[in-house]
Design a protein around this motif. Structure first.
Motif, short mmCIF file in Angstrom:
data_model
loop_
_atom_site.label_atom_id
_atom_site.label_comp_id
_atom_site.label_asym_id
_atom_site.label_seq_id
_atom_site.Cartn_x
_atom_site.Cartn_y
_atom_site.Cartn_z
N ASP A 361 77.77 76.04 17.71
CA ASP A 361 77.78 74.58 18.22
C ASP A 361 76.32 74.43 18.46
O ASP A 361 75.65 75.21 18.58
CB ASP A 361 78.90 74.30 19.20
CG ASP A 361 78.58 74.69 20.54
OD1 ASP A 361 77.50 75.13 20.80
OD2 ASP A 361 79.26 74.44 21.37
N PRO A 362 76.06 72.93 18.64
CA PRO A 362 74.88 72.43 19.20
C PRO A 362 74.10 73.30 20.26
O PRO A 362 72.89 73.38 20.30
CB PRO A 362 75.09 71.15 19.41
CG PRO A 362 76.22 70.66 18.63
CD PRO A 362 77.16 71.86 18.81
N CYS A 363 75.22 73.74 21.24
CA CYS A 363 74.55 74.60 22.42
C CYS A 363 74.41 75.95 22.01
O CYS A 363 73.97 76.82 22.90
CB CYS A 363 75.30 74.32 23.65
SG CYS A 363 75.09 72.50 24.08
N ARG A 365 76.85 78.11 21.22
CA ARG A 365 78.10 78.67 21.38
C ARG A 365 78.99 79.02 20.07
O ARG A 365 78.89 78.15 19.11
CB ARG A 365 79.10 78.00 22.35
CG ARG A 365 78.56 77.79 23.76
CD ARG A 365 79.33 76.89 24.52
NE ARG A 365 79.07 75.58 24.08
CZ ARG A 365 78.76 74.48 25.01
NH1 ARG A 365 78.94 74.60 26.14
NH2 ARG A 365 78.90 73.19 24.55
N VAL A 367 81.56 79.16 17.16
CA VAL A 367 82.67 78.05 16.86
C VAL A 367 83.75 78.69 15.85
O VAL A 367 83.25 79.49 15.05
CB VAL A 367 82.14 76.89 16.22
CG1 VAL A 367 83.17 75.71 15.82
CG2 VAL A 367 81.02 76.25 17.22
N ASP A 368 84.96 78.48 16.33
CA ASP A 368 86.09 79.06 15.26
C ASP A 368 86.25 78.02 14.29
O ASP A 368 86.85 77.09 14.28
CB ASP A 368 87.30 79.12 16.09
CG ASP A 368 88.37 79.57 14.96
OD1 ASP A 368 88.08 79.95 13.69
OD2 ASP A 368 89.47 79.89 15.45
N ARG A 371 89.17 76.48 12.43
CA ARG A 371 90.10 75.12 13.24
C ARG A 371 89.43 73.56 12.79
O ARG A 371 90.11 72.58 12.90
CB ARG A 371 89.96 75.31 14.66
CG ARG A 371 90.84 76.46 15.05
CD ARG A 371 91.03 77.09 16.59
NE ARG A 371 92.00 75.83 17.09
CZ ARG A 371 92.30 75.71 18.33
NH1 ARG A 371 92.18 77.00 19.07
NH2 ARG A 371 92.75 74.93 18.90
N MET B 79 79.39 68.24 28.58
CA MET B 79 78.57 69.47 28.56
C MET B 79 79.81 70.56 28.96
O MET B 79 79.77 71.76 28.52
CB MET B 79 77.54 69.72 29.65
CG MET B 79 76.14 69.42 29.03
SD MET B 79 75.79 70.62 27.63
CE MET B 79 75.10 71.62 28.36
N GLY B 82 82.34 71.07 26.39
CA GLY B 82 81.74 71.80 25.22
C GLY B 82 82.07 73.38 25.28
O GLY B 82 82.18 73.87 24.18
N ALA B 83 82.31 73.75 26.64
CA ALA B 83 82.64 75.36 26.69
C ALA B 83 83.94 75.85 26.17
O ALA B 83 84.10 76.72 25.86
CB ALA B 83 82.48 75.59 28.29
N MET B 86 87.94 73.05 20.96
CA MET B 86 88.04 73.52 19.61
C MET B 86 87.92 72.57 18.52
O MET B 86 88.04 71.38 19.05
CB MET B 86 89.43 74.12 19.55
CG MET B 86 89.67 75.39 20.32
SD MET B 86 88.30 76.69 19.61
CE MET B 86 88.72 77.95 20.75
N VAL B 112 76.48 67.87 21.99
CA VAL B 112 76.96 69.02 22.81
C VAL B 112 78.33 69.83 22.92
O VAL B 112 78.55 70.63 23.52
CB VAL B 112 76.67 68.60 24.45
CG1 VAL B 112 75.24 68.22 24.64
CG2 VAL B 112 77.91 67.72 24.82
N THR B 113 79.09 69.19 21.81
CA THR B 113 80.23 70.03 21.63
C THR B 113 80.57 70.10 20.07
O THR B 113 79.66 69.64 19.28
CB THR B 113 81.70 69.03 21.84
OG1 THR B 113 81.75 68.14 21.09
CG2 THR B 113 81.36 68.56 23.36
#
Lengths: 545, 317
Positions: A361-363, A365, A367-368, A371, B79, B82-83, B86, B112-113
């Motif tokens: 993702d943009p940060c 992390r 991503v699945d 989905r 933010m 975003g953690a 889905m 951010v997500t």
């Protein structure tokens, strides 16, 4: 596509496209009869004016027969006819392919390109033993090459390059070979197959045929289905997302999203069929030449009818082998770089990916991504949703193409001189400035140097911020040297140089060419800076004097 | 389809959303930072909502998340979300302010997500007060599935959610509406007549439209429910935080003193400043926004400034 895959693909094409047409008819959309009538109409209309098509007689017979069958067809016959039409299109697109020639052609690409890039003329080729050039000194491979190599083992790659010249596909073929990647399948305009120079490579490296004169929606469906299938079978793909060569010379900012969406369709189908490596990675590639072989024809076409240019040009410089040889040899004599820059690979949703091919993702992390395409618990295609994902991917691709375009001295000099022209002939828009011509303009070299310094400052700041790439000369040389370098290149190839030096002045000799090369700087936010700087330029210089 | 709804924010807009969700037969999960807001939700909706203790507990399993929070806290909430968000979740927001750099809320969510299915509630009319009710408005999203999902989640008493795919336009209408409302207050504070205030409102719309077009919005959006429709009640109403701020500034009261007299967040202050800076960097002239910024900076003779705006060209492009 290899022979066994080709047979499989043709049968799957029939199943998918015909299934789609039948489903649409059953759900109250276009009936089979309407779909077929449309095909007959579009194809007969095309054949009326497409007099040079090598398959015209055969096509004419096919569509006349289809028209006569359509008039008296019952339901069963209609289904048979759809089957025949899809098969007809499918066979044309897939083309013929031979595994042995494929293997041989793959090995031949580098030396053949060597001959191509080293020859001053066909005579010389035949007259004495040609010297094969060191490719690394000609084609510079930049950007995310290692990531691309790694991802080739983790999924299927879909290359989406900029397009200014028909030489792009030759250069890209070499670049992929140099990276140790298999040739990518791509849809080449059917007119290119008649070109003696390129035809051999196209036929034998697995290019499929795209007839851009065909307007039949069913043909487009078959084309998309074929491109999707090729990705699903694991063939890396390549298509020019701008659709055709950039007529104005600018970096693509509006993309044809239809074929780009095949990446997402292939990904969804791979997930549904449980493929081990379902991912498709989209790789933007910027190809940058100092000079463009077909520049004169392209800009002429653009100016002749702005916004409605011919989609297919079959009589340009690329159709003249001698011209191609001259162009390449002259570029080589100046040690020109052809920069091929691979942008950051993305997944089919436009997300960045890590070294292992996982989407981020943009940060940063994980991503699945399954989905993104899950609806009510199932992985499925949803046309509106998927079109939107592809539109967003297109935005990322445009951004990357722009960021990784390498600007050469020819582009920057053309911009500086064109700005000077605009300053000398104020109140006239760019197109009129080029078309009408008005009076002769001579630009004081000191003014051009002054403006070039401003431009270089802005471009270097932009490059530092990662918004664009600059050639070594543009990045490091003085304004005077950049001007000299640009003039040198302009003097070697085009029938009339875009600009030439006469004593202490520069004379814009071909405004259309200037416009073409300076357009490469469009979209980098330099417009306002340039126009503000110019009015004070002469005054400043005068003050110093 | 996952019909679980999460609502973040317990202010008047949040409560209107909660009420619309309950009326549609759902039991939303709710979280709010303010204890007063949470207490209010407890009293009003009792066991018809699940009041959660954390953002994660509220949102992690929801099919749709609705953010009814002010712009000042938006980035932090996005933010945090975003953690664990889905890609198949839907997010809608009704925030009417911007963050630093003139960042719109939908843009922040995108930045951010991983979520793409984003919707914006704009031009939303809801009855204020404790028993806040959603009446109608615009729902902007590029995704048809967002339109379908959100409509299934809310019941509106008297009105409907109109669909638009102009996310930027609808969002800007709401954001810039606050700035125009400050200008209307200024007119009142400077004792300009009602007609002049009406014309100023048109300048406000034109400013918003020009800014919107630069960002990729459609001009027509500003002429519709999200633009004009949103502005009419603001023009007619003498209450409202932004109106009150503008009025005091028009009367020569300093910004800080004026803000001290107003409850709640006045998002238009930051919006005006950010819009002004953004417009300048893009070469766009926004006369009314400039006038509001001058007022925020404590410039004297605001009546003359407003008259200058009224004498300028009303340009939509």
């Amino acid at each position: 596509m290899r022979k066994d895959d080709r047979e499989r693909a043709l049968s799957e094409l029939n199943r998918r496209v015909i299934g789609g047409v039948l489903q649409q008819a059953e759900s109250g959309g276009q009936s089979l009869e309407e779909v077929l009538a449309e095909s007959v109409f579009y194809e007969r209309a095309r054949l009326r004016f497409d007099l040079t098509s090598p398959t015209r007689d055969h096509d004419m017979q096919f569509w006349n027969r289809a028209a006569s069958r359509l008039g008296k067809a019952g339901d069963r016959e209609l289904r048979g006819l759809v089957y025949d039409v899809v098969g007809h299109y499918g066979r044309e697109i897939c083309g013929r392919f031979d595994d042995r020639i494929y293997g041989m052609a793959s090995k031949m690409v580098p030396p053949a390109l060597g001959l191509l890039l080293n020859a001053t003329s066909p005579k010389r080729l035949l007259g004495r033993r040609p010297q094969l050039p060191d490719f690394d000194s000609v084609v510079a491979l930049l950007g995310e090459t290692e990531a691309v190599q790694r991802l080739n083992d983790r999924g299927t790659l879909l290359f989406v390059p900029t397009h200014v010249s028909n030489l792009d596909s030759v250069v890209l073929g070499f670049a992929l070979q140099r990276l140790g990647l298999p040739p990518a399948l791509y849809g080449a305009g059917i007119n290119l197959f008649t070109n003696p120079l390129l035809g051999f490579f196209l036929r034998n490296l697995g290019a499929y045929r795209v007839d851009r004169l065909k307007k039949d929606p069913l043909y487009k469906n078959v084309l998309k289905a074929y491109a999707t299938l090729a990705l699903e079978y694991g063939y890396n793909g390549l298509f020019f997302p701008g659709g055709t060569r950039s007529r104005a010379g600018a970096v693509e900012n509006k993309l044809k999203l239809g074929l780009m969406g095949t990446g997402l369709s292939a990904y969804i189908n791979n997930l549904r069929s449980g493929k081990r490596l379902p991912n498709v990675y989209v790789v933007p590639v910027s190809v940058s030449f100092q000079l463009v072989l077909e520049a004169e024809t392209l800009i002429d076409d653009f100016l002749r009818d702005v916004g409605k240019s011919r989609y297919i040009i079959s009589d340009d410089e690329f159709a003249k082998p001698r011209r191609v040889f001259d162009f390449l040899s002259q570029l080589l004599s100046l040690n020109a770089d052809v920069a091929v820059t691979f942008g950051e690979p993305r997944d089919v949703f436009g997300n960045r990916v890590d070294d292992d091919g996982n989407s981020l993702d943009p940060c940063g992390r994980h991503v699945d991504t399954t989905r993104y395409v899950t609806y009510q618990g199932d992985v499925c295609a949803r046309p509106q949703r998927d079109a939107e994902y592809t539109r967003e991917l297109g935005e990322r691709v445009v951004e990357s193409l722009r960021r990784h375009t390498v600007l050469h001295s020819t582009h920057v000099l053309a911009r500086a001189v064109f700005d000077g022209l605009r300053h000398e002939i104020p109140g006239v828009d760019a197109i009129r400035l080029v078309r009408v011509g008005a009076r002769d303009v001579r630009l004081d070299l000191r003014d051009v140097y002054w403006h070039m310094r401003k431009l270089l400052d802005a471009l270097r700041a932009s490059a530092h911020a990662g918004h664009v790439r600059l050639s070594r000369v543009v990045q490091y040389a003085s304004a005077e040297d950049v001007v000299a370098d640009g003039l040198r290149y302009f003097s070697i190839y085009h029938a009339r140089p875009a600009v030439e030096r006469r004593g202490d002045v520069l004379v814009p000799t071909d405004r259309a060419l200037l416009f073409y090369y300076q357009n490469r700087l469009e979209g980098y936010g330099l417009e306002r800076m340039a126009m503000r700087a110019i009015p004070s330029m002469t005054d400043d210089v005068r003050r110093v004097a | 389809m996952n019909t679980e709804i999460a609502i973040v924010g317990t202010g008047p807009f949040g409560r209107a959303i909660i009420s619309a969700a309950i009326d549609a037969g759902h039991r939303p999960r709710v979280w709010g930072r303010s204890e007063t807001g949470r207490q209010c939700v407890r009293e009003l909706f009792d066991d018809r909502v699940t009041l959660c203790e954390s953002l994660e507990e509220t949102c992690a399993q929801a099919g749709m998340i609705c953010l009814a929070i002010p712009a000042s806290g938006f980035y932090d909430v996005a933010m945090a979300l975003g953690a664990w968000l889905m890609p198949d979740q839907v997010i809608v927001h009704g925030t009417r302010g911007v963050s630093e750099g003139f960042a719109r809320s939908s843009q922040i969510l995108r930045d951010v997500t991983c979520v793409r299915q984003i919707g914006v509630l704009g031009g939303v009319m809801f009855r204020q007060g404790n028993h806040a009710k959603l009446i109608g408005g615009m729902l902007a999203s590029r995704f048809d599935d967002v339109q379908t999902t959100v409509r299934a989640m809310f019941h509106l008493d008297a009105g409907r959610l109109h669909a638009s795919d102009d996310v930027i336009g609808v969002e800007l209408c709401g954001v810039m509406g606050h700035v125009t409302e400050i200008a209307l207050g200024l007119a009142e504070g400077c004792a300009l007549d009602l007609s002049s205030a009406g014309v100023l409102a048109a300048y406000g719309l034109a400013d918003a439209a020009r800014l919107g077009v630069v960002l990729g919005a459609r001009r027509e959006t500003f002429h519709g429910l999200a633009g004009v429709g949103e502005l009419l009640p603001r023009h007619g109403s003498a209450s409202g935080r932004h109106r009150a701020l503008g009025k005091q500034l028009g009367q020569g009261i300093a910004l800080e003193d004026a803000l001290n007299t107003i409850d709640g967040e006045v998002e238009g202050v930051m919006t005006a400043r950010e819009a002004h800076a953004f417009a300048r960097s893009h070469g766009v002239h926004l006369p009314l926004v400039e006038a509001v910024v001058l007022a925020l900076d404590g410039v004297d003779h605001m009546a003359d400034v407003l008259r200058t705006v009224l004498c300028g060209e009303l340009a939509w492009s």
